[in-house]
Design an enzyme around this catalytic site. Structure first.
Site, PDB file in Angstrom:
ATOM      1  CG  ASP A  38     -28.837  17.636  31.518  1.00 41.28           C
ATOM      2  OD1 ASP A  38     -27.691  17.160  31.423  1.00 41.28           O
ATOM      3  OD2 ASP A  38     -29.568  17.843  30.535  1.00 41.28           O
ATOM      4  CD  GLU A  66     -26.739  14.316  26.819  1.00 39.09           C
ATOM      5  OE1 GLU A  66     -26.451  13.632  25.812  1.00 39.09           O
ATOM      6  OE2 GLU A  66     -27.745  14.071  27.537  1.00 39.09           O
TER       7      GLU A  66
END
Length: 372
Positions: free
Chosen positions: A77, A140
């Site tokens: 991400d 994350e």
């Protein structure tokens, strides 16, 4: 969210082109499915890999019967795009050669590209020195309770078993050992509400917060040597709130304080230190995560340091922020950060990564993982 099909990723092609392909699939936290699908599909094309999936986290493992196992991890991400979007990736000339400009080039799809290229090769074309586990995870960049690696730790800890781990977070191609821990608290003052025209009938909680801020301003953070690396601490007010309306003496004020502490302290010790500093005030812990020691004394990590030095000449330094190496440390697995891209450019509108760093990181990891 997008319903477009997953793109086809060429894991054996040009490394810069792979970084570009990964970045050009937007994967802001919570919208990683399309990229996770592409990563899973690409890895399933290689028979030497066992491919597993939990949500939008993908794990690929070799089973060559080797005596040691290395885990290499990275997140899929990114933080949100700029407006207008800083994608698709552009290739521009930089001071050290071509640079890839765009969201995710630094944090951390250049590192993911290195992982994917090595995963396709090691165990197929080249026999590695250890069995390998490649981890690609989601969420994350958001709240810790959503973190995909943390979910794997809870749901499938056996997928993450290993002797040493590398997190391909951006480090400018050098090794950053361990990480600082982080603690967030709220320091609260209490007062008595009153009409501001008759303030003497109340007690102003915001005025009392001056002492909290004074203690912070007078505080001298430590720089601590932990296993040969210097970890710089910081303790800062990062938010303040209080007040009811423009004509009311406030009865409460809250100062939010963030403590970044060296990994010689546990989270409990860090909290005790902060509570001691604010003795006399109401302190509530709202968030916290343990740090991780460098682990540079581990023989496998020492070999990695030598490989990186041979390619880049960079000496190991301390990771001053918090990263997921701490999750591996909590599992008893020594872990370091190593990835292309300047961490100071992560999340910036002008995020960019030199192609040379991508290649150098790939070559350093390849040399280490094939050193018999």
């Amino acid at each position: 969210m997008t319903s477009q099909p997953a793109p086809v990723l060429d894991l054996r092609g040009d490394l810069a082109a792979l970084v570009t392909a990964l970045c050009d699939v937007p994967s802001v936290s919570g919208d990683e499915t399309r990229l996770a699908d592409a990563v899973e599909a690409a890895l399933r094309g290689f028979g030497h890999l066992e491919v597993l999936r939990d949500g939008d986290a993908v794990v690929a493992r070799t089973h060559l019967g080797l005596p040691r196992r290395v885990v290499v991890a990275g997140h899929l991400d990114t933080v949100p795009l700029t407006d207008p979007p800083n994608l698709p990736v552009r290739v521009l000339d930089g001071p050290a050669g071509p640079e890839l400009w765009g969201r995710g080039t630094v944090d951390m799809k250049a590192g993911v590209a290195v992982q994917l290229a090595l995963a396709a090769r090691l165990g197929a074309d080249v026999v590695p020195a250890a069995d390998l586990t490649w981890v690609f995870y989601d969420h994350e960049e958001v709240a810790a309770n959503l973190n995909g690696l943390g979910r794997l730790v809870r749901n499938h800890p056996e997928w993450l078993e290993g002797d040493v781990a590398v997190l391909c977070e951006p480090t400018s191609g050098g090794i950053e050992g361990g990480c600082n821990g982080t603690l967030r608290v709220e320091v609260r003052t209490r007062g008595v509400a009153a009409h501001s025209a008759r303030a003497w009938t109340g007690h102003n909680a915001i005025h009392d917060a001056a002492e909290v801020l004074a203690r912070l301003a007078a505080y001298t953070p430590r720089t601590v040597d932990v296993d040969g690396l210097a970890y710089r601490e910081s303790l800062n007010a990062v938010g303040i709130r209080g007040g009811i309306s423009g004509n009311v003496v406030p009865d409460e004020c809250v100062v939010t304080v963030n403590y970044r502490f060296a990994p010689d302290k546990s989270l409990a010790q860090a909290e005790a230190h902060v509570r001691e500093l604010f003795d006399g005030f109401e302190v509530t812990r709202t968030d916290g995560a343990e740090g991780a020691r460098p682990g540079l004394d581990d023989p496998l990590v020492a070999d990695l340091v030598a490989s990186v030095l041979a390619v880049t000449g960079g000496q190991p330094t301390a990771k001053l922020g918090w990263t997921d190496v701490a999750r591996f440390s909590s599992l008893g697995i020594p872990a370091v950060n190593l990835g292309p891209g300047d961490p100071l450019l992560a999340h910036k509108d002008d995020e960019r990564c030199p192609v040379g760093q991508v290649t150098a990181t790939h070559d350093a990891l390849l040399a280490w993982l094939t050193a018999h």
